[in-house]
Design a protein around this motif. Structure first.
Motif, PDB file in Angstrom:
ATOM      1  N   MET A  24     -53.495  80.909  57.175  1.00 42.91           N
ATOM      2  CA  MET A  24     -53.264  79.479  57.047  1.00 42.91           C
ATOM      3  C   MET A  24     -53.222  79.048  55.575  1.00 42.91           C
ATOM      4  N   GLN A  25     -54.086  79.643  54.746  1.00 47.75           N
ATOM      5  CA  GLN A  25     -54.122  79.235  53.341  1.00 47.75           C
ATOM      6  C   GLN A  25     -52.791  79.499  52.645  1.00 47.75           C
ATOM      7  N   ALA A  26     -52.134  80.604  52.965  1.00 47.72           N
ATOM      8  CA  ALA A  26     -50.834  80.917  52.350  1.00 47.72           C
ATOM      9  C   ALA A  26     -49.809  79.840  52.700  1.00 47.72           C
ATOM     10  N   ILE A  27     -49.818  79.375  53.928  1.00 48.79           N
ATOM     11  CA  ILE A  27     -48.881  78.323  54.335  1.00 48.79           C
ATOM     12  C   ILE A  27     -49.182  77.036  53.582  1.00 48.79           C
ATOM     13  N   VAL A  28     -50.456  76.694  53.470  1.00 48.34           N
ATOM     14  CA  VAL A  28     -50.846  75.483  52.734  1.00 48.34           C
ATOM     15  C   VAL A  28     -50.440  75.611  51.268  1.00 48.34           C
ATOM     16  N   ASP A  29     -50.703  76.757  50.664  1.00 44.27           N
ATOM     17  CA  ASP A  29     -50.318  76.964  49.260  1.00 44.27           C
ATOM     18  C   ASP A  29     -48.811  76.812  49.089  1.00 44.27           C
ATOM     19  N   PHE A  30     -48.049  77.382  50.008  1.00 44.70           N
ATOM     20  CA  PHE A  30     -46.588  77.287  49.945  1.00 44.70           C
ATOM     21  C   PHE A  30     -46.131  75.834  50.069  1.00 44.70           C
ATOM     22  N   ILE A  31     -46.630  75.124  51.049  1.00 42.05           N
ATOM     23  CA  ILE A  31     -46.149  73.763  51.290  1.00 42.05           C
ATOM     24  C   ILE A  31     -46.544  72.832  50.149  1.00 42.05           C
ATOM     25  N   LEU A  32     -47.689  73.082  49.530  1.00 43.35           N
ATOM     26  CA  LEU A  32     -48.062  72.272  48.360  1.00 43.35           C
ATOM     27  C   LEU A  32     -47.218  72.644  47.143  1.00 43.35           C
ATOM     28  N   GLU A  33     -46.808  73.903  47.046  1.00 44.41           N
ATOM     29  CA  GLU A  33     -45.910  74.305  45.957  1.00 44.41           C
ATOM     30  C   GLU A  33     -44.546  73.643  46.118  1.00 44.41           C
ATOM     31  N   VAL A  34     -44.013  73.629  47.335  1.00 47.36           N
ATOM     32  CA  VAL A  34     -42.693  73.025  47.524  1.00 47.36           C
ATOM     33  C   VAL A  34     -42.742  71.503  47.412  1.00 47.36           C
ATOM     34  N   ASP A  35     -43.934  70.925  47.449  1.00 43.46           N
ATOM     35  CA  ASP A  35     -44.074  69.492  47.182  1.00 43.46           C
ATOM     36  C   ASP A  35     -43.529  69.159  45.787  1.00 43.46           C
ATOM     37  N   LYS A  36     -43.550  70.127  44.893  1.00 48.53           N
ATOM     38  CA  LYS A  36     -43.043  69.924  43.532  1.00 48.53           C
ATOM     39  C   LYS A  36     -41.549  69.614  43.507  1.00 48.53           C
ATOM     40  N   LEU A  37     -40.829  69.930  44.591  1.00 51.24           N
ATOM     41  CA  LEU A  37     -39.398  69.621  44.643  1.00 51.24           C
ATOM     42  C   LEU A  37     -39.166  68.114  44.568  1.00 51.24           C
ATOM     43  N   LYS A  38     -40.149  67.337  45.000  1.00 50.99           N
ATOM     44  CA  LYS A  38     -40.051  65.875  44.934  1.00 50.99           C
ATOM     45  C   LYS A  38     -40.017  65.380  43.489  1.00 50.99           C
ATOM     46  N   ALA A  39     -40.492  66.188  42.559  1.00 51.71           N
ATOM     47  CA  ALA A  39     -40.542  65.791  41.149  1.00 51.71           C
ATOM     48  C   ALA A  39     -39.329  66.275  40.358  1.00 51.71           C
ATOM     49  N   VAL A  40     -38.408  66.973  40.992  1.00 52.32           N
ATOM     50  CA  VAL A  40     -37.203  67.455  40.309  1.00 52.32           C
ATOM     51  C   VAL A  40     -36.146  66.357  40.389  1.00 52.32           C
ATOM     52  N   THR A  41     -35.884  65.738  39.267  1.00 51.71           N
ATOM     53  CA  THR A  41     -34.935  64.638  39.208  1.00 51.71           C
ATOM     54  C   THR A  41     -33.523  65.164  39.075  1.00 51.71           C
ATOM     55  N   ARG A  42     -32.650  64.612  39.889  1.00 49.72           N
ATOM     56  CA  ARG A  42     -31.239  64.964  39.851  1.00 49.72           C
ATOM     57  C   ARG A  42     -30.504  63.983  38.930  1.00 49.72           C
ATOM     58  N   LYS A  43     -29.217  64.199  38.748  1.00 52.15           N
ATOM     59  CA  LYS A  43     -28.438  63.409  37.789  1.00 52.15           C
ATOM     60  C   LYS A  43     -27.748  62.196  38.407  1.00 52.15           C
ATOM     61  N   ILE A  44     -28.047  61.913  39.656  1.00 49.52           N
ATOM     62  CA  ILE A  44     -27.357  60.827  40.338  1.00 49.52           C
ATOM     63  C   ILE A  44     -28.378  59.858  40.920  1.00 49.52           C
ATOM     64  N   ARG A  45     -28.024  58.599  40.829  1.00 52.75           N
ATOM     65  CA  ARG A  45     -28.916  57.562  41.350  1.00 52.75           C
ATOM     66  C   ARG A  45     -28.767  57.413  42.855  1.00 52.75           C
ATOM     67  N   LEU A  46     -29.826  56.916  43.456  1.00 56.46           N
ATOM     68  CA  LEU A  46     -29.755  56.514  44.854  1.00 56.46           C
ATOM     69  C   LEU A  46     -28.739  55.392  44.961  1.00 56.46           C
ATOM     70  N   ARG A  47     -28.198  55.222  46.123  1.00 56.07           N
ATOM     71  CA  ARG A  47     -27.216  54.151  46.334  1.00 56.07           C
ATOM     72  C   ARG A  47     -27.869  52.797  46.064  1.00 56.07           C
ATOM     73  N   ASP A  48     -27.183  51.989  45.275  1.00 54.28           N
ATOM     74  CA  ASP A  48     -27.651  50.639  44.956  1.00 54.28           C
ATOM     75  C   ASP A  48     -29.055  50.620  44.358  1.00 54.28           C
ATOM     76  N   SER A  49     -29.356  51.578  43.498  1.00 57.78           N
ATOM     77  CA  SER A  49     -30.684  51.659  42.902  1.00 57.78           C
ATOM     78  C   SER A  49     -30.577  52.149  41.468  1.00 57.78           C
ATOM     79  N   GLU A  50     -31.559  51.809  40.679  1.00 57.41           N
ATOM     80  CA  GLU A  50     -31.632  52.330  39.311  1.00 57.41           C
ATOM     81  C   GLU A  50     -32.354  53.676  39.266  1.00 57.41           C
TER      82      GLU A  50
END
Length: 192
Positions: free
Chosen positions: A1-27
């Protein structure tokens, strides 16, 4: 179970990877996790236009993991034309590290999905790549070419980068986009 938790918390970092395009109608610029989620929904929505026999569950799983390497490498704009070999080598090292957090019985299938997407040889991977290439186009069209204008991206470069993979994976989607890209050129949505 710990390996799964470690993995899912690691992939949480994908939320912090900013792309070059804005959301629709947003800054605010989108992040890679939002991108992957939206691709999964786009793919399922396009199912009636997918080639016969496509395993949509496999496509969705592929799209959910296809940008995991960006946790270590950051995002590369879809319309960039140079440096892809080095970029993909770095992403491969990243996904090996990240999927390696899981037991091999769970991590290896995810790595195989990532590699299948990258190789784009199976019908599912070809379709998934079409969906991936289409989403930045759809957002740029909705945002009057925001990232194209900001980054000096020409109509010709967009068509060259996204046309072949979209047409190969979902011809109906390419027919739709081809017309809209021509209209966008007339409306000066491009940066060059």
């Amino acid at each position: 179970m710990q390996a799964i938790v470690d993995f899912i918390l690691e992939v949480d970092k994908l939320k912090a990877v900013t792309r070059k395009i804005r959301l629709r109608d947003s800054e605010r610029y989108e992040n890679s996790a939002e991108h992957s989620w939206q691709l999964a929904l786009l793919a399922t929505s396009l199912a009636p236009h997918a080639p016969a026999g496509i395993d949509m569950d496999r496509v969705v799983r592929m799209l959910l993991v296809h940008d995991i390497g960006e946790i270590d490498t950051g995002d590369t704009m879809a319309f960039v034309e140079d440096g892809w070999e080095q970029r993909k080598a770095a992403e491969l090292a990243a996904v090996r590290r990240i999927f390696g957090l899981l037991p091999a019985s769970e991590g290896d299938p995810l790595l195989a999905l990532w590699q299948e997407f990258e190789e784009a040889r199976t019908p599912e991977a070809v379709f998934a790549n079409a969906v991936d290439r289409a989403m930045p186009v759809l957002l740029n069209l909705a945002n009057q070419g925001q990232s194209w204008r900001e980054n000096g991206i020409s109509h010709e470069r967009v068509v060259r980068r996204v046309g072949p993979p979209i047409e190969a994976g979902c011809p109906a989607l390419w027919r739709y986009l081809e017309d809209r890209l021509a209209q966008a050129r007339e409306r000066e949505f491009f940066g060059a």
